[in-house]
Design an enzyme around this catalytic site. Structure first.
Site, PDB file in Angstrom:
ATOM      1  N   GLN A 154       3.326  12.905  -4.794  1.00 43.05           N
ATOM      2  CA  GLN A 154       4.010  11.820  -5.489  1.00 43.05           C
ATOM      3  C   GLN A 154       3.602  10.492  -4.864  1.00 43.05           C
ATOM      4  O   GLN A 154       3.275  10.440  -3.683  1.00 43.05           O
ATOM      5  CB  GLN A 154       5.526  11.940  -5.356  1.00 43.05           C
ATOM      6  CG  GLN A 154       6.099  13.233  -5.822  1.00 43.05           C
ATOM      7  CD  GLN A 154       7.612  13.257  -5.699  1.00 43.05           C
ATOM      8  OE1 GLN A 154       8.219  12.441  -5.013  1.00 43.05           O
ATOM      9  NE2 GLN A 154       8.227  14.207  -6.374  1.00 43.05           N
ATOM     10  N   ASP A 184       8.464   5.985  -9.385  1.00 43.23           N
ATOM     11  CA  ASP A 184       7.777   7.122  -8.780  1.00 43.23           C
ATOM     12  C   ASP A 184       6.898   7.798  -9.817  1.00 43.23           C
ATOM     13  O   ASP A 184       7.219   7.817 -10.996  1.00 43.23           O
ATOM     14  CB  ASP A 184       8.767   8.114  -8.161  1.00 43.23           C
ATOM     15  CG  ASP A 184       9.742   8.673  -9.162  1.00 43.23           C
ATOM     16  OD1 ASP A 184       9.474   9.756  -9.708  1.00 43.23           O
ATOM     17  OD2 ASP A 184      10.786   8.030  -9.406  1.00 43.23           O
TER      18      ASP A 184
END
Length: 134
Positions: free
Chosen positions: A95, A111
């Site tokens: 991520q 994100d």
């Protein structure tokens, strides 16, 4: 922030989450703004990816008010994920998180998780007929 996801502890979020905190990706899950919203997000991650879910810091970069965090989420799919029933499979997914610090606290948070790689590790599940709408 990472510690909250790893421990589930959110009683101190007011210390590092801005009152106007927003992560637009959480809006579809009914999670809105502020420190309580961040605490809800932590709860959702742990309910969906198990109490064993944890984030590993790969690299953190800072530029002015911005922080970029490269992380890996490890977990086990134990709760509904956008209409997909639990598979009980373990996964790890890279991520990137981008955050703006305002008044010493995280206010803006985006994100970008590796959805394709994560779904592949979960066995490429499909949503059931219930879907993800409330």
């Amino acid at each position: 922030m990472v510690s909250a996801f790893n421990t589930g502890r959110t009683d101190d979020v007011d210390e590092y989450i801005h009152p106007d905190y927003l992560n637009p990706a959480t809006l579809e899950h009914g999670i809105h703004t502020g420190p309580k919203a961040f605490a809800q997000l932590v709860g959702w991650v742990r309910a969906t990816f198990s109490e064993e879910a944890r984030l590993e810091e790969v690299r953190i970069e800072e530029r002015g008010p911005w922080v970029k965090a490269y992380l890996v989420l490890y977990g086990r799919h134990v709760g509904r994920l956008v209409g997909m029933p639990p598979t009980d499979r373990r996964f790890s997914g890279e991520q990137v998180h981008l955050m703006r610090i305002v008044d010493g606290k995280i206010r803006d948070h985006r994100d970008w998780p590796d959805f394709q790689g994560t779904l592949r590790q979960l066995g490429d599940p499909w949503p059931d007929d219930e879907g993800w709408r409330p």
